[in-house]
Motif scaffolding. Sequence first.
Motif, PDB file in Angstrom:
ATOM      1  N   TYR A  17       6.351  -2.401  -1.770  1.00 23.52           N
ATOM      2  CA  TYR A  17       5.296  -1.785  -0.769  1.00 23.52           C
ATOM      3  C   TYR A  17       5.668  -0.181  -0.652  1.00 23.52           C
ATOM      4  CZ  TYR A  17       5.856  -6.569   1.457  1.00 23.52           C
ATOM      5  OH  TYR A  17       6.186  -7.905   1.901  1.00 23.52           O
ATOM      6  N   SER A  18       4.214   0.369  -0.382  1.00 22.36           N
ATOM      7  CA  SER A  18       4.461   1.797  -0.213  1.00 22.36           C
ATOM      8  C   SER A  18       3.396   2.022   0.944  1.00 22.36           C
ATOM      9  CB  SER A  18       3.778   2.756  -1.427  1.00 22.36           C
ATOM     10  OG  SER A  18       4.757   2.465  -2.580  1.00 22.36           O
ATOM     11  N   GLY A  19       3.721   2.959   2.023  1.00 23.85           N
ATOM     12  CA  GLY A  19       2.784   2.992   3.072  1.00 23.85           C
ATOM     13  C   GLY A  19       3.416   3.741   4.051  1.00 23.85           C
ATOM     14  N   ASP A  20       2.207   3.981   5.200  1.00 23.78           N
ATOM     15  CA  ASP A  20       2.691   5.228   6.240  1.00 23.78           C
ATOM     16  C   ASP A  20       2.952   4.016   7.511  1.00 23.78           C
ATOM     17  OD1 ASP A  20       1.982   6.741   4.239  1.00 23.78           O
ATOM     18  OD2 ASP A  20       0.734   8.047   5.518  1.00 23.78           O
ATOM     19  N   LEU A  21       3.615   4.232   8.492  1.00 21.10           N
ATOM     20  CA  LEU A  21       4.005   3.844   9.651  1.00 21.10           C
ATOM     21  C   LEU A  21       3.795   4.781  10.791  1.00 21.10           C
ATOM     22  CD1 LEU A  21       7.349   2.090   8.569  1.00 21.10           C
ATOM     23  CD2 LEU A  21       5.200   1.210   8.461  1.00 21.10           C
TER      24      LEU A  21
END
Lengths: 266, 266, 266, 266
Positions: free
Chosen positions: A28-32
Motif C-alpha cells: 500500500y502507498s497512501g495519505d492518511l
Amino acid sequence: MSQPLQGFFYPRTVTGQSSLLPPPPWFYSGDLLTVEYRTDPEAVAALLPEPLTPAEDDPGAVALIWADWQSCGADRRELLDPVRSQYKEAFVVVRCSFEGTTYSRCVYIWVDKDFAMLRGIHQGYPKKLGSIHMTRSHPMTEGAPALAPGGRFGATIAAADRRLAEAVVTLREPSDSNGFVNGHPMAHHRWLPAIDGVGDAHVELIRSGGRSATIGATFTADVDHLALFDSPWEELSALPVREVIGGYYRQVGVVWDGGATLWRKP
Amino acid sequence: MSQPLQGFFYPRTVTGQSSLLPPPPWFYSGDLLTVEYRTDPEAVAALLPEPLTPAEDDPGAVALIWADWQSCGADRRELLDPVRSQYKEAFVVVRCSFEGTTYSRCVYIWVDKDFAMLRGIHQGYPKKLGSIHMTRSHPMTEGAPALAPGGRFGATIAAADRRLAEAVVTLREPSDSNGFVNGHPMAHHRWLPAIDGVGDAHVELIRSGGRSATIGATFTADVDHLALFDSPWEELSALPVREVIGGYYRQVGVVWDGGATLWRKP
Amino acid sequence: MSQPLQGFFYPRTVTGQSSLLPPPPWFYSGDLLTVEYRTDPEAVAALLPEPLTPAEDDPGAVALIWADWQSCGADRRELLDPVRSQYKEAFVVVRCSFEGTTYSRCVYIWVDKDFAMLRGIHQGYPKKLGSIHMTRSHPMTEGAPALAPGGRFGATIAAADRRLAEAVVTLREPSDSNGFVNGHPMAHHRWLPAIDGVGDAHVELIRSGGRSATIGATFTADVDHLALFDSPWEELSALPVREVIGGYYRQVGVVWDGGATLWRKP
Amino acid sequence: MSQPLQGFFYPRTVTGQSSLLPPPPWFYSGDLLTVEYRTDPEAVAALLPEPLTPAEDDPGAVALIWADWQSCGADRRELLDPVRSQYKEAFVVVRCSFEGTTYSRCVYIWVDKDFAMLRGIHQGYPKKLGSIHMTRSHPMTEGAPALAPGGRFGATIAAADRRLAEAVVTLREPSDSNGFVNGHPMAHHRWLPAIDGVGDAHVELIRSGGRSATIGATFTADVDHLALFDSPWEELSALPVREVIGGYYRQVGVVWDGGATLWRKP
C-alpha cells in the motif's frame, strides 16, 4: 475427482486468476488524515466484545482516519490497471486491552472498492461501502493545498446516500507522531455466522499489523471543523465528540502480511 | 466487563442498528432473466473442489442468470429507504453432486451493493462488485418491452470497467419451467483463509435454498445473442458457449432463512 | 473541405454513432411518485426570471417528483443495452405565467445518467447528477409493495454525498389526477453563458411537453413523511414545506418531440 | 416583477448558491498522462466541421490524454468538500486550422463528475460520463511508482460499461515538452440544437486556453501498451493507431478564464 483450487479468497479456481484478492503480502502507498478526539468511555466500552476490555489509559480516545490508497499484490499487476488498485476508506479506531496488552481496534469502516471490502472480511474490519473523499495536495497549488504548514484539507464520509462525517484540518508543523489511538497492533474479531442462524460458525480474535511501514511527510494539524451526523443505518454519532485531541496528516507505505490468532471462542 | 453484541454480521454493536445485514429471514422480490447453455464438462468439473463431483447428467450445463431485486429483513424498513433494498446481480450456476444428490452451485457472481456482497460471504457466493443491467418491462410500452411473447430484453455484466457478458432474448410463450441448472438446492463452500496465510481457518460445505418461493409470470425465450468476453481479472470466458440450451424470464418472490452444514473439512 | 457532421448533440461526427443523444423523438416508460405541497409564494417567485411572472392561482404550490425511467430513441437500440436506457430522476416543479398562460417549470432536478443530463441542456432543465431512489412495486410482494391501495413507497434524493429530500407515501385509491402543479406545458429558459464571461450568448424561453402520453395505473397517496435537508450546494430547503397538498403515483408512457420558442431576450 | 437571477449556469437562483458552476476563473491542479500517435489524416479531417480545415503539418496526429484533477472557483470552497473538486477525465485531441492559425481541438472526452460535464457545455467540449483511471505516483513506493525515470503508469477509459482505451507508459527522462498536439489554443464549436428539432439555435466557434499555467515535473515516456476498443456507442476506434509518436507525463496548475468567439454561423 475434485480439483485443488487456487485463489486466496472468493472465487477459487484452478488458476486463481479471477480471485478478488491475491494472497498476501499486500502493498500500500497512501495519505492518511487523522482526527483524534475523546468521546464517552462507556460508548467505546460498549463496542468491545468478549474477551476484550477497555484500554486503561484514556479509554474514551477515538481516531477518525481517512485514507487515500493505492495497493497491489506481489506481482504489482493491479498498479497498471488502476481501477483495481486505487481506493479510499475512512475508519474509526478505538483502543482496547487483551491479556494486559493494549491494541487498536477498528469499530467502523467504509471503503469504496470490492477488493478492499473482502480484505476486511479476512482482517476482521467491519467494512461497508461508502463514498469517501479527502483533499489532495499538489506541487502546483492553483487548485490544491501544498503539503506544508498552512495547507487546508477537507475530508468527508457518506454511506447509503447520507453524509456521516466531515472534517477540515490545517497543517501546522512537521511531526514525528501520527497520533496514539491507531498506534498499536489491531485486535479484530473474525466472525462467520452459522448457516443455520444459531450463533457463529467461527469466532476468532486476531492480531494484525503491517509487516513493515515506510514513513513519509507527517504534520500535526489544527482541527478547524469536525462533525458527525445521524443515519438510521449507522451508529457513528453514538461516539460523540467531547473534546478534540488533535489532527495529523501522514504519507505512508505499508506491507501487510497476515497476523496471528489471539483467542478462539471456547 | 465485555458487552454482548448484537448485529448479524459486521459491524456488531449493542443495538445492532448499524449491522450491514439484519438477521435472516431475508425477503426478495424480483425478475430473473436466465440463459442456459452447454460448455465443456471438464471446464465445469475444474470449478468443483473437494468433496464435490460433477453432476452425472448433462455435466457441462451452465445457467447465466441476471436478477433485478428488491429485498429486506423482517421489519421491512429497507423498503422505504430503497438505496438499501434495491440491487442487481448476475451469476453463473453449474450443477454438482455430493453423496448422491445433485446440487446447483454458483461459481461466479457480481452484485452492485455492499449488503448483497456481505450476504454472499454468509451464503458462500463468490461475490464481486459489478455493473449489472437488464431491460425492464413496463405496462406502457413507449420505452419498454411488454412482459409478453415478443418482448425483447437485453442483459449485460461489467466489472473493473470491462464488459464481461451480454445477452438478448425474446420472450416466446408462457412456461412452467425456469430451466433446470439452477433448480436444485445450492451447495456452496464457506471459506475463511487463516490469518497467518497458511490454509483456511474455516472450510464448510453448506446447503441452502429458499424457505419459500412465490412464482409469477414465467416465459420461455429465444436467445438472440449471447457473448462472453475476456478480462484479465475474470475466468467467465473459460466456460465457453458450445450450445445454447434456452432462455427464460420469471418474476419471483423468495424468502431465504439459512441452510445446513453438509460437510466440514476433516 | 469541411464535413457535414451528424449527431444531434455532442459529440458530432460523420456517422452520428457516438452522439450522446439520438435526435428526437425520445420515448419513455416509467413510474412517477409525486408529492405536492405549498411553500412561501415569494420563494417560488424568486425563482422566476424575466419574462415570467408567478401563477395567479396558488402561487406557492410545488410538486416534488421522483421518476424511474427507461427511455430510447426511434430505433430503440438503447433498450437492449439497458445501461444506456435506464435512469432515475427527481425534480421540483412550480408554476408560472407568460402572456396570460400558466406553465409548469422545473426549478431543480437531479438525474443519474449523462444522456439525461445532456437532454436537460436541450430542454432547459437545470440538471445535476444525483443519487435518486424510489421503492418499486412487484407482483410478488415478499420484498415489495403491491401497486394497490395500502402499498407504501419511499423516495430519496442525494447529491454531493448529502441527502437532500425524502418522502414516504401510502397509496390510497385509484385516481384520474396526478396532481396539478406539473400539469401544464413546461416553460424553461435555455441559457448559454457567453464565452468571454459577459452575460449570455443565448437566452431563450421555450415551451415543451410530451407529443403524446399513455396513462396507466394512477393512485392518490397519503404523504406519511416529507423532509427537505440543507446542503451548502443546494437551495431546495429554501422552498420549505408549509402545507402538504397530497401525493400521487402514476405509471406513464411518454413521447417527447421538441417544443417551440416562446421568447428571446431582446 | 421578475427577479435578476445569479448563477453562472444551471440552475440560476437569486443567491447563485446552488449553481453547478461558479463563474470563471476556474483553478485546476493535476497530473496529465499523454500518448501521441498518428492515425489516418482523413479520419481526423472527418471530425472537423465548418469553418475548420485540417492542420497543414502532420494532419493525422492525435493526443490521447488522461488527467487527474482537483479544481475550484475563486473562493476555493470546493477544495474543502472534495467530492465537489476532484475528477478525472480522458480526452482525444487533434489539430485543425482556422484563418491560417493552427488550433488544438478536443473531439472526444469522458469525465466523471457533473460539474466537469457542464463546464464542457460552456467550453465546447463534447463531454460524456465515463470511468477514468490512471496510476498515481507516491513518495512511498510500496504500492506506487515513483515520479521518476523508470516509473510505470497505466491509464484506462470506460463508458457505458465497456473499456474504450488503455495505455501503459514508462517514464524515461525529464522533458521540457509535453507533446505538440495539445499545445495550441483550443478551437471548439458551441452548439445548441433548436428546440423545434430543425438545425441549431446557436452555432459558435470559440477559442479558449488557460489564462495561465504553472508547469511542474515533466517526463518523456515510452509507450509500452496502447489499445483502443470498439463500442457501439463510440467512435474512438475510428482513429486507429498507425504509429506511436511518444508519451509524456506532466504535473500542472492551470487558471481558465473564458475565451473569445472566433466565428458564428452566418
